[in-house]
Design a protein around this motif. Structure first.
Motif, PDB file in Angstrom:
ATOM      1  N   ALA A 208      34.717  39.385  27.445  1.00  0.00           N
ATOM      2  CA  ALA A 208      34.500  39.299  28.892  1.00  0.00           C
ATOM      3  C   ALA A 208      34.457  40.684  29.504  1.00  0.00           C
ATOM      4  CB  ALA A 208      35.612  38.480  29.540  1.00  0.00           C
ATOM      5  N   VAL A 209      33.803  40.780  30.650  1.00  0.00           N
ATOM      6  CA  VAL A 209      33.884  41.944  31.530  1.00  0.00           C
ATOM      7  C   VAL A 209      34.319  41.425  32.889  1.00  0.00           C
ATOM      8  CG1 VAL A 209      32.107  43.223  30.275  1.00  0.00           C
ATOM      9  CG2 VAL A 209      31.443  41.784  32.199  1.00  0.00           C
ATOM     10  N   SER A 210      34.968  42.266  33.678  1.00  0.00           N
ATOM     11  CA  SER A 210      35.457  41.739  34.944  1.00  0.00           C
ATOM     12  C   SER A 210      35.863  42.856  35.899  1.00  0.00           C
ATOM     13  CB  SER A 210      36.650  40.804  34.708  1.00  0.00           C
ATOM     14  OG  SER A 210      36.861  39.981  35.841  1.00  0.00           O
ATOM     15  N   PHE A 211      36.426  42.429  37.030  1.00  0.00           N
ATOM     16  CA  PHE A 211      36.931  43.348  38.044  1.00  0.00           C
ATOM     17  C   PHE A 211      38.353  43.770  37.684  1.00  0.00           C
ATOM     18  CE2 PHE A 211      33.705  40.826  40.176  1.00  0.00           C
ATOM     19  CZ  PHE A 211      32.996  41.783  40.885  1.00  0.00           C
ATOM     20  N   GLU A 212      38.747  44.931  38.153  1.00  0.00           N
ATOM     21  CA  GLU A 212      40.095  45.417  37.870  1.00  0.00           C
ATOM     22  C   GLU A 212      41.162  44.516  38.486  1.00  0.00           C
ATOM     23  OE1 GLU A 212      40.227  49.445  39.137  1.00  0.00           O
ATOM     24  OE2 GLU A 212      38.983  50.186  37.497  1.00  0.00           O
ATOM     25  N   THR A 213      40.796  43.786  39.551  1.00  0.00           N
ATOM     26  CA  THR A 213      41.757  42.891  40.206  1.00  0.00           C
ATOM     27  C   THR A 213      41.749  41.494  39.602  1.00  0.00           C
ATOM     28  OG1 THR A 213      40.050  42.537  41.889  1.00  0.00           O
ATOM     29  CG2 THR A 213      41.828  44.068  42.417  1.00  0.00           C
ATOM     30  N   ASP A 214      41.007  41.298  38.516  1.00  0.00           N
ATOM     31  CA  ASP A 214      40.958  40.010  37.824  1.00  0.00           C
ATOM     32  C   ASP A 214      42.173  39.906  36.907  1.00  0.00           C
ATOM     33  OD1 ASP A 214      40.447  37.798  36.301  1.00  0.00           O
ATOM     34  OD2 ASP A 214      38.588  38.534  35.417  1.00  0.00           O
ATOM     35  N   ARG A 215      43.335  39.711  37.538  1.00  0.00           N
ATOM     36  CA  ARG A 215      44.582  39.589  36.789  1.00  0.00           C
ATOM     37  C   ARG A 215      45.438  38.532  37.469  1.00  0.00           C
ATOM     38  NH1 ARG A 215      46.385  45.796  36.992  1.00  0.00           N
ATOM     39  NH2 ARG A 215      45.851  45.368  39.151  1.00  0.00           N
ATOM     40  N   LEU A 216      46.346  37.923  36.714  1.00  0.00           N
ATOM     41  CA  LEU A 216      47.163  36.843  37.274  1.00  0.00           C
ATOM     42  C   LEU A 216      48.035  37.321  38.421  1.00  0.00           C
ATOM     43  CD1 LEU A 216      48.247  34.930  34.035  1.00  0.00           C
ATOM     44  CD2 LEU A 216      46.509  34.276  35.704  1.00  0.00           C
ATOM     45  N   ASP A 218      47.127  39.638  40.659  1.00  0.00           N
ATOM     46  CA  ASP A 218      46.327  40.390  41.624  1.00  0.00           C
ATOM     47  C   ASP A 218      45.418  39.463  42.426  1.00  0.00           C
ATOM     48  OD1 ASP A 218      45.342  42.682  42.926  1.00  0.00           O
ATOM     49  OD2 ASP A 218      45.434  43.836  41.067  1.00  0.00           O
ATOM     50  N   ALA A 219      44.518  40.076  43.230  1.00  0.00           N
ATOM     51  CA  ALA A 219      43.752  39.328  44.223  1.00  0.00           C
ATOM     52  C   ALA A 219      42.787  38.310  43.623  1.00  0.00           C
ATOM     53  CB  ALA A 219      42.983  40.297  45.116  1.00  0.00           C
ATOM     54  N   LEU A 220      42.283  38.559  42.425  1.00  0.00           N
ATOM     55  CA  LEU A 220      41.346  37.632  41.787  1.00  0.00           C
ATOM     56  C   LEU A 220      42.041  36.728  40.778  1.00  0.00           C
ATOM     57  CD1 LEU A 220      38.085  39.744  41.275  1.00  0.00           C
ATOM     58  CD2 LEU A 220      38.528  37.946  42.950  1.00  0.00           C
ATOM     59  N   LYS A 221      43.267  36.339  41.096  1.00  0.00           N
ATOM     60  CA  LYS A 221      44.021  35.450  40.206  1.00  0.00           C
ATOM     61  C   LYS A 221      43.249  34.175  39.867  1.00  0.00           C
ATOM     62  CE  LYS A 221      48.315  32.780  39.912  1.00  0.00           C
ATOM     63  NZ  LYS A 221      49.608  32.461  40.577  1.00  0.00           N
ATOM     64  N   PRO A 222      42.566  33.511  40.833  1.00  0.00           N
ATOM     65  CA  PRO A 222      41.812  32.295  40.479  1.00  0.00           C
ATOM     66  C   PRO A 222      40.727  32.552  39.433  1.00  0.00           C
ATOM     67  CG  PRO A 222      42.106  32.436  42.860  1.00  0.00           C
ATOM     68  CD  PRO A 222      42.545  33.752  42.300  1.00  0.00           C
ATOM     69  N   VAL A 223      40.129  33.738  39.469  1.00  0.00           N
ATOM     70  CA  VAL A 223      39.106  34.081  38.478  1.00  0.00           C
ATOM     71  C   VAL A 223      39.753  34.311  37.118  1.00  0.00           C
ATOM     72  CG1 VAL A 223      37.314  35.745  37.849  1.00  0.00           C
ATOM     73  CG2 VAL A 223      37.569  35.030  40.233  1.00  0.00           C
ATOM     74  N   ALA A 224      40.908  34.957  37.105  1.00  0.00           N
ATOM     75  CA  ALA A 224      41.627  35.168  35.855  1.00  0.00           C
ATOM     76  C   ALA A 224      42.012  33.831  35.219  1.00  0.00           C
ATOM     77  CB  ALA A 224      42.876  36.019  36.098  1.00  0.00           C
TER      78      ALA A 224
END
Length: 323
Positions: A208-216, A218-224
């Protein structure tokens, strides 16, 4: 009797003797990983900066940074001083703007801190109307990570921010600008590109590739969580805080990556990307306008922020939801 006077006496002495240059140096130190790094940023020698830190610690009567080989952390006193020093620095940086406003009340400069994946017709419309009404006003947009954007507003470097919000700072104000939904995509070199009938199980084992905020945390928790449910959670081979670079890595085939559905729509139509599962119930992410109520805004800043707030208030949420 002596102890009752010690606190006001100390405060008066600090007010007389505290040097802004010491505080400025401390802010850079607090934002660095070592005295060496901070000295390079400030163009000072390491001994000079160490002396400045010692002088500041003497002035405030507290140890501010714990230093030893391989360890460089602010003390609790240092964290308190850093927050206040950033606030002071922001006020000083705005003095030139305020002085200009005294002689020229029509023009002004607006500095916006913007997360890179902000694609919002309502925001674009507000910018167009603002420029038509105030052609003499100038504008700069700094593309930052969402956390950096919030820090920029907190420190009064930026007029306001448009970004994701993970935890709210009680000293700032927040207003939801729009809601977007994320999906997962791959590029032409990827083995799943243009494959039909895919299920979530087909994603297992793929990088996968992703955003730096794609973490449980952080702000992109739903994406993580979406990635984790496809057993892709630990296989992140590339990250960026900029949407354009995440898009680049997806198209180059480095891995499967998340993008807002309304942003990726054109690339999918052009055959540059292919959406993969899940197709149902995509995670929703809210993008907010964030501003500092204690900041003194010039007329241009206040006009643009008020116009944006009014446009948000008068537009139903359904019209600010992009699928």
């Amino acid at each position: 009797m002596h102890s009752s006077k010690s606190t006001p006496d100390r405060a008066d002495r600090m007010m007389r003797e505290l040097d802004w240059n010491l505080l400025r140096s401390f802010v850079v130190l607090a934002q660095s990983r070592s005295v060496t790094e901070a000295a390079h940023k400030l163009r000072l020698t390491q001994p000079s900066l160490s002396t400045a830190l010692k002088k500041l610690e003497d002035r405030v009567g507290r140890r501010l940074i714990d230093r030893k080989p391989g360890y460089f952390e602010l003390t609790k006193a240092g964290e308190v001083l850093y927050r206040e020093a950033v606030d002071i620095q922001g006020s000083i940086l705005r003095l030139s703007t305020l002085m200009r406003e005294m002689t020229d009340e029509v023009t002004g400069h607006v500095r916006i801190a913007l997360a890179s994946h902000v694609v919002c017709p309502l925001f674009d419309q507000v910018l167009a109307e603002f420029h038509a009404e105030h052609p003499g006003a100038t504008l700069s947009i700094d593309v930052l990570s969402s956390s950096e954007a919030v820090s920029s507003v907190s420190g009064r470097f930026s007029s306001f921010a448009v970004c994701l919000v993970h935890t709210r700072n009680p000293k700032l104000e927040y207003l939801r600008l729009y809601r977007e939904f994320f999906g997962l995509f791959c590029g032409p070199p990827h083995p799943l590109f243009q494959q039909t009938g895919l299920t979530r199980a087909d994603l297992e084992g793929h990088s996968a590739v992703s955003f730096e905020t794609d973490r449980l945390q952080d702000a992109l928790k739903p994406v993580a969580l979406m990635r984790a449910e496809a057993n892709m959670g630990e296989l992140v081979v590339g990250t960026s805080s900029h949407l354009e670079e995440v898009r680049r890595m997806i198209i180059a085939g480095l891995g499967i990556g998340p993008l807002p559905l309304h942003v990726a729509q054109r690339d999918v139509a052009d055959g540059m990307m292919w959406q993969v599962p899940p197709y149902e119930a995509p995670p929703a992410i809210d993008v907010h306008v964030v501003w500092n109520p204690k900041a003194t805004l010039n007329r241009a800043e206040q006009s643009l922020l008020t116009r944006l707030q009014n446009q948000i208030d008068s537009t139903p949420m359904a019209d600010r939801t992009y699928r």
